[in-house]
Design a protein around this motif. Sequence first.
Motif, PDB file in Angstrom:
ATOM      1  N   ALA A 311      32.336 -41.064  10.076  1.00 19.15           N
ATOM      2  CA  ALA A 311      33.420 -41.897  10.588  1.00 19.15           C
ATOM      3  C   ALA A 311      34.651 -41.630   9.736  1.00 19.15           C
ATOM      4  CB  ALA A 311      33.027 -43.375  10.524  1.00 19.15           C
ATOM      5  N   LEU A 312      35.797 -41.489  10.411  1.00 21.18           N
ATOM      6  CA  LEU A 312      37.058 -41.234   9.713  1.00 21.18           C
ATOM      7  C   LEU A 312      38.027 -42.332  10.096  1.00 21.18           C
ATOM      8  CD1 LEU A 312      37.454 -37.461  10.736  1.00 21.18           C
ATOM      9  CD2 LEU A 312      36.356 -38.354   8.664  1.00 21.18           C
ATOM     10  N   GLU A 313      38.740 -42.859   9.110  1.00 14.58           N
ATOM     11  CA  GLU A 313      39.782 -43.826   9.438  1.00 14.58           C
ATOM     12  C   GLU A 313      41.134 -43.147   9.256  1.00 14.58           C
ATOM     13  OE1 GLU A 313      39.872 -48.492   9.015  1.00 14.58           O
ATOM     14  OE2 GLU A 313      40.280 -47.478   7.108  1.00 14.58           O
ATOM     15  N   ILE A 314      41.819 -42.999  10.407  1.00 12.56           N
ATOM     16  CA  ILE A 314      43.104 -42.302  10.419  1.00 12.56           C
ATOM     17  C   ILE A 314      44.200 -43.288  10.016  1.00 12.56           C
ATOM     18  CG2 ILE A 314      44.665 -40.917  11.882  1.00 12.56           C
ATOM     19  CD1 ILE A 314      42.007 -39.650  12.202  1.00 12.56           C
ATOM     20  N   ARG A 315      45.060 -42.877   9.116  1.00  7.78           N
ATOM     21  CA  ARG A 315      46.211 -43.727   8.764  1.00  7.78           C
ATOM     22  C   ARG A 315      47.187 -43.757   9.945  1.00  7.78           C
ATOM     23  NH1 ARG A 315      46.027 -44.858   3.278  1.00  7.78           N
ATOM     24  NH2 ARG A 315      45.125 -43.188   2.015  1.00  7.78           N
ATOM     25  N   GLY A 316      47.646 -44.964  10.304  1.00  9.17           N
ATOM     26  CA  GLY A 316      48.615 -45.054  11.409  1.00  9.17           C
ATOM     27  C   GLY A 316      48.019 -45.667  12.665  1.00  9.17           C
ATOM     28  N   GLY A 317      46.806 -46.207  12.563  1.00  2.15           N
ATOM     29  CA  GLY A 317      46.226 -46.991  13.655  1.00  2.15           C
ATOM     30  C   GLY A 317      45.924 -46.187  14.910  1.00  2.15           C
ATOM     31  N   GLN A 318      45.905 -46.922  16.056  1.00  2.00           N
ATOM     32  CA  GLN A 318      45.468 -46.316  17.321  1.00  2.00           C
ATOM     33  C   GLN A 318      46.341 -45.133  17.752  1.00  2.00           C
ATOM     34  OE1 GLN A 318      44.540 -49.031  20.568  1.00  2.00           O
ATOM     35  NE2 GLN A 318      45.289 -47.532  22.039  1.00  2.00           N
ATOM     36  N   ALA A 319      47.666 -45.266  17.582  1.00  2.00           N
ATOM     37  CA  ALA A 319      48.560 -44.188  18.047  1.00  2.00           C
ATOM     38  C   ALA A 319      48.248 -42.893  17.292  1.00  2.00           C
ATOM     39  CB  ALA A 319      50.015 -44.593  17.854  1.00  2.00           C
ATOM     40  N   ALA A 320      48.063 -42.995  16.000  1.00  2.00           N
ATOM     41  CA  ALA A 320      47.767 -41.807  15.199  1.00  2.00           C
ATOM     42  C   ALA A 320      46.379 -41.265  15.540  1.00  2.00           C
ATOM     43  CB  ALA A 320      47.856 -42.139  13.708  1.00  2.00           C
ATOM     44  N   ALA A 321      45.427 -42.188  15.760  1.00  2.00           N
ATOM     45  CA  ALA A 321      44.063 -41.760  16.104  1.00  2.00           C
ATOM     46  C   ALA A 321      44.072 -41.011  17.445  1.00  2.00           C
ATOM     47  CB  ALA A 321      43.127 -42.969  16.173  1.00  2.00           C
TER      48      ALA A 321
END
Length: 393
Positions: A311-321
């Motif tokens: 699992a990766l957590e992308i900085r910048g929330g849903q838009a960045a993901a």
Amino acid sequence: MASDWKTRTKLVHDGIRRSQYGEVSEAIFLTQGFVYDTAEQAAQRFQKIGDDEFIYARYGNPTVRMFEERLAALEGAEDGFATASGMAAVNAALMSMLRAGDHVVSSEALFGSCLYILEDILMRYGVEVTFVDGTDLDAWRAAIRPGTKAVFMETMSNPTLDVIDLRGVSDLAHAVGATVIVDNVFATPIFSRALENGADVVVYSTTKHVDGQGRCLGGIVLGTKDYIRKTLEPYLKHTGGAMSPFTAWVMLKGMDTLDLRVRAQASSAQAIAEALAGHEGLSRVVFPGLPDHPHHAIVTDQMDGPGTILALEIRGGQAAAFRFLNALEIILISNNLGDSKSIVTHPATTTHQRLSDAQKARLGISDGLVRLSVGLEDTGDLIRDILDALKHI
Ligand SMILES: *Cc1c(COP(=O)(O)O)cnc(C)c1O
């Protein structure tokens, strides 16, 4: 069949039943029914069915039986019953043994459909279910009480990869005589040591690593001969959750390469996790094989490997993901896992969208979280695909 065979030998040979033609590859017995030589033989078989005898494919079939025996041998279970899907297996494992008034304790971090069975169906039929934070042994201790009939958990949770101390929970459950039922998909049948660590019943969605090539839905329940034949089988054979012989044949072919595939996928996952750790675009890299994973010690102690999912957590929330997902060229946007093709999922808007914001927050399913199921592609190609896509966030 030989108890001293190692995993890869079992995966290729165990459980085979050859017909009079002596075929090398397992035969598909695509038949619903079976004929009897005489009326007396039919009457006898309905009274007591022998080991290599069949009546009707909803009850059992030679191809399905081969698959059940092979996976039972791999897991070290006495017996197994294959089902049409993973959910048919979870449902039957629970419904076959519970009745109104029973008490169940379950981990709250569950696959959505598992949660539906425990929270909606079982409760509707008068089974009391207490949900706990599965990683908190004190919470299990407080919830399990004399008379608790069963405990249920995903040994490694989806999508946040929390690992439950199965041995600790099993000891608490067994002290009050409760049955320990585990959904073991993320651990995989290759890395599982669930029975050794106290599980009484092990359930797999074989849709995942066992097929592993994105073709068929399937599931299996594994346990003691007594539980499988006396508790589970009557429920399953009369309610119709049986696996199709064609599916069983696909699953058998999947098992030939299961060990090779899962080990290659896990070592790729490890390399990807190590390559991404500390990346500035990621606030978290979650992989149970990394020493900084909060439950790394349980994985080392109770499993033979860390699984094939990260699992990766992308900085910048849903838009960045979303920008990350859309920029991937090799890795596919989908929702299966354990496949030979690498697959990325955004749980908050797909598999886990049904959960409330509070539930998502409690389970660590943030808007930036993505789940990556690592496939069989070249590891370097996958790392390059991920690093290139991260430039777009
Ligand atoms: C996929 C999955 C299931 C359901 O399996 P199906 O074969 O899709 O019915 C259940 N539990 C877990 C943990 C899963 O990943």
